[in-house]
Design a protein around this motif. Structure first.
Motif, PDB file in Angstrom:
ATOM      1  N   PRO A  58      -0.879  -2.449   7.705  1.00  0.00           N
ATOM      2  CA  PRO A  58       0.244  -1.910   6.926  1.00  0.00           C
ATOM      3  C   PRO A  58       0.126  -2.165   5.429  1.00  0.00           C
ATOM      4  CG  PRO A  58       0.912  -3.911   8.070  1.00  0.00           C
ATOM      5  CD  PRO A  58      -0.465  -3.575   8.558  1.00  0.00           C
ATOM      6  N   LEU A  59      -0.764  -3.074   5.024  1.00  0.00           N
ATOM      7  CA  LEU A  59      -0.942  -3.292   3.591  1.00  0.00           C
ATOM      8  C   LEU A  59      -1.666  -2.123   2.931  1.00  0.00           C
ATOM      9  CD1 LEU A  59      -0.103  -6.269   4.243  1.00  0.00           C
ATOM     10  CD2 LEU A  59      -1.716  -6.959   2.485  1.00  0.00           C
ATOM     11  N   ARG A  60      -2.436  -1.396   3.719  1.00  0.00           N
ATOM     12  CA  ARG A  60      -3.180  -0.258   3.180  1.00  0.00           C
ATOM     13  C   ARG A  60      -2.493   1.072   3.499  1.00  0.00           C
ATOM     14  NH1 ARG A  60      -8.071  -1.890   1.312  1.00  0.00           N
ATOM     15  NH2 ARG A  60      -8.749  -3.968   1.950  1.00  0.00           N
ATOM     16  N   SER A  61      -1.872   1.133   4.667  1.00  0.00           N
ATOM     17  CA  SER A  61      -1.181   2.351   5.076  1.00  0.00           C
ATOM     18  C   SER A  61      -0.112   1.985   6.087  1.00  0.00           C
ATOM     19  CB  SER A  61      -2.174   3.348   5.693  1.00  0.00           C
ATOM     20  OG  SER A  61      -1.502   4.486   6.196  1.00  0.00           O
ATOM     21  N   ASN A  62       1.091   2.470   5.861  1.00  0.00           N
ATOM     22  CA  ASN A  62       2.208   2.130   6.751  1.00  0.00           C
ATOM     23  C   ASN A  62       2.934   3.413   7.167  1.00  0.00           C
ATOM     24  OD1 ASN A  62       4.195   0.818   8.182  1.00  0.00           O
ATOM     25  ND2 ASN A  62       5.299   0.073   6.386  1.00  0.00           N
ATOM     26  N   PRO A  63       2.296   4.229   8.023  1.00  0.00           N
ATOM     27  CA  PRO A  63       2.927   5.487   8.435  1.00  0.00           C
ATOM     28  C   PRO A  63       4.203   5.292   9.239  1.00  0.00           C
ATOM     29  CG  PRO A  63       0.970   5.030   9.756  1.00  0.00           C
ATOM     30  CD  PRO A  63       0.985   4.032   8.645  1.00  0.00           C
ATOM     31  N   CYS A  64       4.445   4.073   9.709  1.00  0.00           N
ATOM     32  CA  CYS A  64       5.680   3.816  10.457  1.00  0.00           C
ATOM     33  C   CYS A  64       6.896   3.752   9.533  1.00  0.00           C
ATOM     34  CB  CYS A  64       5.558   2.502  11.237  1.00  0.00           C
ATOM     35  SG  CYS A  64       4.144   2.439  12.364  1.00  0.00           S
ATOM     36  N   ASP A  65       6.664   3.523   8.243  1.00  0.00           N
ATOM     37  CA  ASP A  65       7.757   3.439   7.271  1.00  0.00           C
ATOM     38  C   ASP A  65       8.311   4.836   6.997  1.00  0.00           C
ATOM     39  OD1 ASP A  65       9.107   1.697   5.045  1.00  0.00           O
ATOM     40  OD2 ASP A  65       8.407   3.501   4.004  1.00  0.00           O
ATOM     41  N   PRO A  66       9.646   4.998   6.896  1.00  0.00           N
ATOM     42  CA  PRO A  66      10.229   6.331   6.662  1.00  0.00           C
ATOM     43  C   PRO A  66       9.715   7.012   5.400  1.00  0.00           C
ATOM     44  CG  PRO A  66      11.930   4.752   7.263  1.00  0.00           C
ATOM     45  CD  PRO A  66      10.675   3.971   7.057  1.00  0.00           C
ATOM     46  N   THR A  67       9.367   6.213   4.374  1.00  0.00           N
ATOM     47  CA  THR A  67       8.875   6.791   3.127  1.00  0.00           C
ATOM     48  C   THR A  67       7.369   6.607   2.954  1.00  0.00           C
ATOM     49  OG1 THR A  67       9.441   4.741   1.960  1.00  0.00           O
ATOM     50  CG2 THR A  67      11.094   6.481   1.979  1.00  0.00           C
ATOM     51  N   GLN A  68       6.707   6.177   4.037  1.00  0.00           N
ATOM     52  CA  GLN A  68       5.241   6.027   4.040  1.00  0.00           C
ATOM     53  C   GLN A  68       4.749   4.971   3.045  1.00  0.00           C
ATOM     54  OE1 GLN A  68       3.379   8.281   6.345  1.00  0.00           O
ATOM     55  NE2 GLN A  68       5.524   8.289   6.985  1.00  0.00           N
ATOM     56  N   ARG A  69       5.594   4.008   2.693  1.00  0.00           N
ATOM     57  CA  ARG A  69       5.177   2.986   1.724  1.00  0.00           C
ATOM     58  C   ARG A  69       4.337   1.919   2.396  1.00  0.00           C
ATOM     59  NH1 ARG A  69      10.480   0.428  -0.250  1.00  0.00           N
ATOM     60  NH2 ARG A  69      10.816   0.591   2.005  1.00  0.00           N
ATOM     61  N   PRO A  70       3.217   1.520   1.791  1.00  0.00           N
ATOM     62  CA  PRO A  70       2.484   0.364   2.323  1.00  0.00           C
ATOM     63  C   PRO A  70       3.350  -0.889   2.237  1.00  0.00           C
ATOM     64  CG  PRO A  70       1.161   1.583   0.724  1.00  0.00           C
ATOM     65  CD  PRO A  70       2.556   2.111   0.626  1.00  0.00           C
ATOM     66  N   LEU A  71       3.007  -1.871   3.033  1.00  0.00           N
ATOM     67  CA  LEU A  71       3.743  -3.130   3.014  1.00  0.00           C
ATOM     68  C   LEU A  71       3.629  -3.781   1.645  1.00  0.00           C
ATOM     69  CD1 LEU A  71       5.336  -5.276   4.677  1.00  0.00           C
ATOM     70  CD2 LEU A  71       3.124  -6.331   5.191  1.00  0.00           C
ATOM     71  N   ASN A  72       4.774  -4.146   1.061  1.00  0.00           N
ATOM     72  CA  ASN A  72       4.811  -4.719  -0.284  1.00  0.00           C
ATOM     73  C   ASN A  72       5.060  -6.222  -0.226  1.00  0.00           C
ATOM     74  OD1 ASN A  72       4.941  -5.037  -3.045  1.00  0.00           O
ATOM     75  ND2 ASN A  72       7.029  -4.281  -3.243  1.00  0.00           N
ATOM     76  N   TYR A  73       4.594  -6.864   0.833  1.00  0.00           N
ATOM     77  CA  TYR A  73       4.841  -8.290   1.030  1.00  0.00           C
ATOM     78  C   TYR A  73       3.604  -8.942   1.625  1.00  0.00           C
ATOM     79  CZ  TYR A  73       9.571  -6.420   0.725  1.00  0.00           C
ATOM     80  OH  TYR A  73      10.684  -5.758   0.306  1.00  0.00           O
ATOM     81  N   PRO A  74       3.474 -10.258   1.461  1.00  0.00           N
ATOM     82  CA  PRO A  74       2.349 -10.937   2.108  1.00  0.00           C
ATOM     83  C   PRO A  74       2.345 -10.706   3.618  1.00  0.00           C
ATOM     84  CG  PRO A  74       3.397 -12.383   0.510  1.00  0.00           C
ATOM     85  CD  PRO A  74       4.269 -11.173   0.627  1.00  0.00           C
TER      86      PRO A  74
END
Length: 373
Positions: A58-74
């Motif tokens: 998810p740090l590189r790609s987070n398609p599960c997120d509604p806005t497709q944002r990569p994970l912005n956390y450790p």
């Protein structure tokens, strides 16, 4: 301020958020943009857990997120929540818990403070605070842990553990390490925590680089040294002005540092450690170049110091904190005025931080000399 008053004021963000949800048009009055689904930043974490279970980084790609944002956390957030079976369905409960923890920490910070109800209210209902609540951002939890660390210096093990938790969760709070090392007695707990934090940062270095590369920058909802020169140049790419921003901040900071070292500022009534934590975090995040506006919530830690030690400098600091928060995301004036205010706030914090550090350091060395005799 009594405990009852502190709890009442600390509940204001919750009450305003509920009003905002009931009357969506009120978002504009508060100065923030409503995003759906609710608690979008907490959802970024819970959906990252789901992607991680599917074998997606998810740090590189987070398609599960509604806005497709990569994970912005450790990555630790994902690894900690995954065994609990947490997914997107847990977003709202987790966000509500984080908001309650944040409000509890606010009440703890305000309790027994000498008045200042209006200053607290003006900052607690400001756009950065409402933004962090509306997004359900994990800085809510980090703020609470940092409040515990700052207030528990007489219990060095608890202070060190709380601070270490904030570093593991968000990394930027490593800026508070010198403050806690200076105040904690004995120092062995903080030194041990610092060693663990350094090891953790080294192990997470690759993830840190990925996060810095993939996470988008939001100029309208941010502060930092790169924004003023970018704004003057009419650019929406503050990363191109990072060096110029550092030069400006460096020149201003050196002048403020010299003044602070020469200034015999007396802070006899407490709140120094909390202020130094707040100042260290703001200065560090300002120098990063671009930081999200909701990170200004950590300036709330400076208010007890300003209320307990009234002076021209602390009154100015109060005004600058309120101005910076209200000129922030969605502010009616905002823009260049906000960037100028934040540069002045940066200078005042550097000056007062240097002055209080110098006084604390001198008192500490004087104590060592007396014991040596």
């Amino acid at each position: 301020m009594t405990t009852r008053q502190a709890v009442a004021v600390a509940a204001l963000p919750i009450l305003i958020y509920l009003c905002m949800r009931a009357v969506p048009s009120s978002y504009d009055a508060v100065g923030i943009t409503q995003l759906e689904p609710a608690f979008i930043d907490m959802r970024n974490v819970t959906t990252a857990v789901e992607c991680d279970r599917q074998g997606i980084d998810p740090l590189r790609s987070n398609p599960c997120d509604p806005t497709q944002r990569p994970l912005n956390y450790p990555r630790v957030w994902v690894k900690a929540l995954s065994p609990l079976g947490i997914g997107a369905g847990a977003t709202v409960p987790l966000a509500l818990i984080a908001i309650a923890v944040f409000s509890g920490a606010l009440a703890l910070l305000m309790r027994n403070q000498p008045g200042g109800v209006w200053w607290w209210a003006a900052t607690i209902v400001s756009p950065p605070v409402m933004l962090v609540v509306e997004r359900g951002n994990t800085d809510l939890v980090v703020f609470a842990a940092l409040v515990i660390a700052a207030l528990a210096l007489e219990r060095p093990a608890l202070a060190a553990a709380s601070w270490l938790a904030t570093v593991v969760l968000k990394l930027f709070t490593v800026a508070a390490a010198p403050v806690l090392l200076l105040h904690a007695r004995p120092r062995r707990w903080m030194l041990a925590a610092l060693g663990v934090a350094v090891a953790y940062a080294a192990l997470s270095f690759r993830d840190i680089r990925v996060i810095a590369h993939v996470v988008p920058q939001d100029v309208d909802n941010s502060y930092g040294s790169s924004l003023l020169p970018a704004r003057i140049a009419g650019s929406l790419e503050p990363a191109n002005y990072k060096i110029i921003g550092w030069v400006i901040a460096g020149l201003v900071g050196i002048g403020a540092l010299v003044r602070g070292w020469r200034h015999n500022f007396r802070a006899e009534n407490g709140g120094v450690a909390e202020f130094q934590v707040a100042a260290s975090i703001f200065i560090a995040t300002y120098l990063v170049g671009v930081s999200f506006d909701y990170r200004e919530i950590f300036l709330l830690l400076a208010l007890p110091f300003t209320l307990r030690n009234p002076s021209v400098e602390t009154r100015l600091l109060q005004v600058l904190i309120v101005a910076s928060m209200w000129l922030g995301p969605g502010g009616r004036i905002g823009g260049l005025a906000d960037d100028v205010v934040e540069l002045v706030l940066f200078a005042v914090l550097v000056s007062l931080l240097t002055a209080t550090f110098a006084r604390t350091f001198r008192a500490s060395t004087d104590g060592i000399r007396l014991r040596a005799r």
